[in-house]
Scaffold this active site. Structure first.
Site, PDB file in Angstrom:
ATOM      1  CG  ASN A 150      -2.873  21.286 -11.390  1.00 22.90           C
ATOM      2  OD1 ASN A 150      -2.684  20.423 -10.533  1.00 22.90           O
ATOM      3  ND2 ASN A 150      -3.342  22.472 -11.109  1.00 22.90           N
ATOM      4  CD  GLU A 250      -5.225  23.203   0.125  1.00 21.57           C
ATOM      5  OE1 GLU A 250      -5.952  23.937  -0.572  1.00 21.57           O
ATOM      6  OE2 GLU A 250      -4.953  23.463   1.305  1.00 21.57           O
ATOM      7  CB  CYS A 284      -6.148  25.002  -7.742  1.00 22.01           C
ATOM      8  SG  CYS A 284      -4.498  25.203  -7.086  1.00 22.01           S
ATOM      9  CD  GLU A 462      -1.093  20.707   0.684  1.00 24.31           C
ATOM     10  OE1 GLU A 462      -1.730  20.938  -0.337  1.00 24.31           O
ATOM     11  OE2 GLU A 462      -0.319  19.730   0.806  1.00 24.31           O
TER      12      GLU A 462
HETATM   13  P1  NAD Z   1      -8.970  14.490  -9.632  1.00 25.18           P
HETATM   14  O1  NAD Z   1      -9.790  14.710  -8.417  1.00 25.18           O
HETATM   15  O2  NAD Z   1      -9.618  13.887 -10.810  1.00 25.18           O
HETATM   16  O3  NAD Z   1      -7.737  13.542  -9.295  1.00 25.18           O
HETATM   17  C1  NAD Z   1      -6.834  13.848  -8.266  1.00 25.18           C
HETATM   18  C2  NAD Z   1      -6.203  12.550  -7.774  1.00 25.18           C
HETATM   19  O4  NAD Z   1      -7.206  11.751  -7.154  1.00 25.18           O
HETATM   20  C3  NAD Z   1      -5.580  11.703  -8.880  1.00 25.18           C
HETATM   21  O5  NAD Z   1      -4.373  11.144  -8.432  1.00 25.18           O
HETATM   22  C4  NAD Z   1      -6.632  10.634  -9.092  1.00 25.18           C
HETATM   23  O6  NAD Z   1      -6.112   9.430  -9.631  1.00 25.18           O
HETATM   24  C5  NAD Z   1      -7.131  10.432  -7.679  1.00 25.18           C
HETATM   25  N1  NAD Z   1      -8.453   9.791  -7.584  1.00 25.18           N
HETATM   26  C6  NAD Z   1      -9.448   9.820  -8.496  1.00 25.18           C
HETATM   27  N2  NAD Z   1     -10.498   9.083  -8.053  1.00 25.18           N
HETATM   28  C7  NAD Z   1     -10.167   8.617  -6.835  1.00 25.18           C
HETATM   29  C8  NAD Z   1     -10.835   7.819  -5.875  1.00 25.18           C
HETATM   30  N3  NAD Z   1     -12.054   7.345  -6.083  1.00 25.18           N
HETATM   31  N4  NAD Z   1     -10.207   7.533  -4.727  1.00 25.18           N
HETATM   32  C9  NAD Z   1      -8.963   8.021  -4.477  1.00 25.18           C
HETATM   33  N5  NAD Z   1      -8.268   8.752  -5.367  1.00 25.18           N
HETATM   34  C10 NAD Z   1      -8.864   9.062  -6.536  1.00 25.18           C
HETATM   35  O7  NAD Z   1      -8.290  15.900  -9.995  1.00 25.18           O
HETATM   36  P2  NAD Z   1      -7.329  16.227 -11.233  1.00 25.18           P
HETATM   37  O8  NAD Z   1      -8.169  16.280 -12.467  1.00 25.18           O
HETATM   38  O9  NAD Z   1      -6.129  15.379 -11.227  1.00 25.18           O
HETATM   39  O10 NAD Z   1      -6.840  17.709 -10.865  1.00 25.18           O
HETATM   40  C11 NAD Z   1      -7.581  18.832 -11.144  1.00 25.18           C
HETATM   41  C12 NAD Z   1      -8.248  19.365  -9.889  1.00 25.18           C
HETATM   42  O11 NAD Z   1      -7.260  19.585  -8.892  1.00 25.18           O
HETATM   43  C13 NAD Z   1      -8.913  20.715 -10.082  1.00 25.18           C
HETATM   44  O12 NAD Z   1     -10.171  20.727  -9.452  1.00 25.18           O
HETATM   45  C14 NAD Z   1      -7.977  21.685  -9.380  1.00 25.18           C
HETATM   46  O13 NAD Z   1      -8.574  22.872  -8.914  1.00 25.18           O
HETATM   47  C15 NAD Z   1      -7.471  20.858  -8.273  1.00 25.18           C
HETATM   48  N6  NAD Z   1      -6.221  21.385  -7.742  1.00 25.18           N
HETATM   49  C16 NAD Z   1      -6.250  22.012  -6.531  1.00 25.18           C
HETATM   50  C17 NAD Z   1      -5.101  22.558  -5.987  1.00 25.18           C
HETATM   51  C18 NAD Z   1      -5.131  23.229  -4.645  1.00 25.18           C
HETATM   52  O14 NAD Z   1      -4.086  23.295  -4.030  1.00 25.18           O
HETATM   53  N7  NAD Z   1      -6.265  23.693  -4.178  1.00 25.18           N
HETATM   54  C19 NAD Z   1      -3.890  22.475  -6.696  1.00 25.18           C
HETATM   55  C20 NAD Z   1      -3.897  21.843  -7.942  1.00 25.18           C
HETATM   56  C21 NAD Z   1      -5.063  21.297  -8.442  1.00 25.18           C
END
Ligand code: NAD
Length: 492
Positions: A150, A250, A284, A462
């Site tokens: 995102n 995060e 997020c 961060e």
């Molecule tokens: P996601 O958890 O599906 O994926 C995030 C990353 O993790 C991707 O690169 C994905 O390929 C990787 N991943 C997936 N499975 C994995 C595994 N088994 N082992 C290691 N890596 C793996 O999240 P998303 O759909 O890409 O993003 C949306 C989420 O991110 C929402 O929950 C949002 O709130 C959160 N987010 C948080 C912040 C923050 O700073 N708090 C900022 C932006 C987004």
């Protein structure tokens, strides 16, 4: 881009055996390019290269690292329109949002260029005679970076820049939905003259590249941004590996925006619309719970509905679009599922919530506003991550604060009020890492800490100077020297 893109491993652009298409969510007929799906072996090579580069890179001077980071910043800023366009084309946020995020990435690299020169230590008098104590910071080693889709350039920037500034090597695994931005950023980093192995880009699946990073004993630390379930996997793997890894997580949010009777209605509506629906609600820090007190409630709902009716949902690259498409079919299905859940739970759908057709085939959705929501409903408790906001009625400030804090998350929390008393009380009592007064819950500065509490974050913050807590490890050095021998007598 006609040829498939490559990964950058050990100082070389390496083709992958498998590639996948990167599709524009505003127009599914538009394929941005073909991007690599790395194997576990590719990932291990990148980790080895980072390990091999670490001894030399960790001993570079602050000036050498400053120059590299400054060059990266300069190129990002000089090419902000082009990079912002790539970002919006593959992620679906509007062009001004894409360019704005790119500028933010450039600013972050500039900030951390400066941080290279600002890192200091402490000299502390010992409790023992003749002993001196120094407290210094050293890089942690090889950092694995796993990022979400995102914020395709800002989040990688706020991980890569401090990692390099403090002397670490990197294995960067971006989200599969946004490979073109990651690739463009990597090209800029490579052009900065960074030594081979210091920075590695490994694009691929979470279950392959991500898992290999998590399991590798040669990775010292993992910084992750994404969903709570994946964050939990990162934490588990970090503890199970030998040696255990340092982690920074995060994760999600269900951020409240409290609107009190005394709020400036215009300010409140702008904060709510921006926080809940800009970037298609895929932040997020999005304000997904609007907690509104009795006397302003109906006026707020009317003004909000009117404002939402005026918003244009269309192709992210079109001038005049306020809200771009949802990122992909899976996310759109999830958003629509929650609209159905909200209705079943007895919430009132005031407007929106339906799929839209536009000139080009894409994942368009009308921003959904629910009223008569109870904070126990699933739409008020679970992160939807789309253009869906809930309005929850509260009797007064105390109840509004209690509802705001009644969540498993704690990233950002906002209040709209003209009362200093309530603003001050809220800043102190909101259970969140970031608190906003008369501002949207989303939208932060880059030189101050970013992060949350409770289920939203785990580990050090961060951004800003606080980033050094994660990217460095502290060393306490003691030394004895007899610098203060007994003085000769005056007569000698
Ligand atoms: P996601 O958890 O599906 O994926 C995030 C990353 O993790 C991707 O690169 C994905 O390929 C990787 N991943 C997936 N499975 C994995 C595994 N088994 N082992 C290691 N890596 C793996 O999240 P998303 O759909 O890409 O993003 C949306 C989420 O991110 C929402 O929950 C949002 O709130 C959160 N987010 C948080 C912040 C923050 O700073 N708090 C900022 C932006 C987004």
């Amino acid at each position: 881009m006609t040829e498939a893109a490559r990964n950058f491993i050990a100082g070389e652009w390496i083709a992958a055996a498998e590639v996948h298409p990167d599709v524009n969510p505003s127009n599914t007929n538009d394929v941005v390019g073909q991007f690599p799906r790395a194997t576990a072996a590719d990932t291990e090579r990148a980790i080895e290269a980072a390990r091999a580069a670490f001894p030399k890179w960790s001993r570079t001077t602050p000036q050498e690292r400053y120059e590299i980071l400054k060059k990266i910043s300069d190129e990002i800023l000089a090419r902000k329109d082009e990079l912002g366009r790539i970002l919006s084309r593959e992620e679906g946020k509007t062009l001004p949002e894409g360019v704005g995020e790119t500028v933010r990435a450039g600013q972050i690299f500039a900030f951390f260029a400066g941080e290279c020169l600002r890192l200091g230590g402490e000299a502390i008098p010992s409790v023992r005679p003749g002993v001196g104590v120094e407290v210094t910071r050293e890089p942690i080693g090889v950092v694995g970076m796993i990022t979400p889709w995102n914020f395709p350039i800002a989040i990688p920037a706020w991980k890569i820049a401090p990692a390099l500034a403090y002397g670490n090597c990197i294995v960067f695994k971006p989200a599969e939905l946004v490979p073109a931005t990651a690739h463009a950023l990597a090209e800029i980093i490579v052009r900065s003259g960074i030594p081979a192995g210091v920075f590695n880009l490994v694009q691929g699946r979470g279950s392959v590249v991500g898992e290999t990073i998590l399991r590798s004993p040669k990775i010292d630390a993992v910084t992750f941004t994404g969903s709570v379930p994946t964050g939990r996997k990162v934490a588990q793997a970090a503890i199970e590996s030998t040696p255990m890894k340092k982690i920074q997580l995060e994760m999600g949010g269900k951020n409240p925006l409290v609107i009190l009777d005394d709020a400036d209605l215009k300010v409140a509506v702008e904060c709510a619309v921006n926080g809940a629906f800009f970037s298609t609600g895929q932040r997020c820090t999005a304000s997904s719970r609007l907690i509104v007190t009795e006397r302003i409630h109906d006026r707020f709902l009317d003004a909000m509905s009117e404002r939402l009716r005026g918003l244009v949902v269309d192709d992210a690259l079109k001038a005049g679009t306020h809200i771009g498409p949802v990122v992909d079919e899976g996310q759109l299905e999830q958003d629509m599922k929650y609209v159905a859940i909200g209705k079943d739970e007895g919430a009132r759908l005031v407007l929106g919530g339906e799929r839209l057709n536009r000139e080009s085939p894409g994942f368009y959705m009308a921003p959904a506003l629910f009223a008569d929501v109870d904070n126990s409903m699933r739409i008020a408790r679970e992160e939807i991550f789309g253009p869906v906001a809930t309005v929850i009625r509260a009797k007064g400030y105390d109840e509004a604060l209690a509802i705001a804090n009644d969540t498993e998350f704690g990233l950002s929390s906002g209040i709209c009020t003209t009362s200093l008393k309530y603003a001050q009380h809220f800043k102190r009592n909101a259970e969140a890492g970031m608190v906003m007064v008369n501002l949207p819950t989303a939208g932060v500065d880059y030189h101050v800490p970013f992060g949350g509490r409770k289920g939203s974050s785990y580990g050090p913050r961060e951004q800003g100077a606080y980033a050094r807590e994660f990217y460095t490890t502290v060393k306490t050095a003691y030394s004895f020297s007899d610098v203060d021998p007994p003085r000769p007598a005056a007569s000698e």
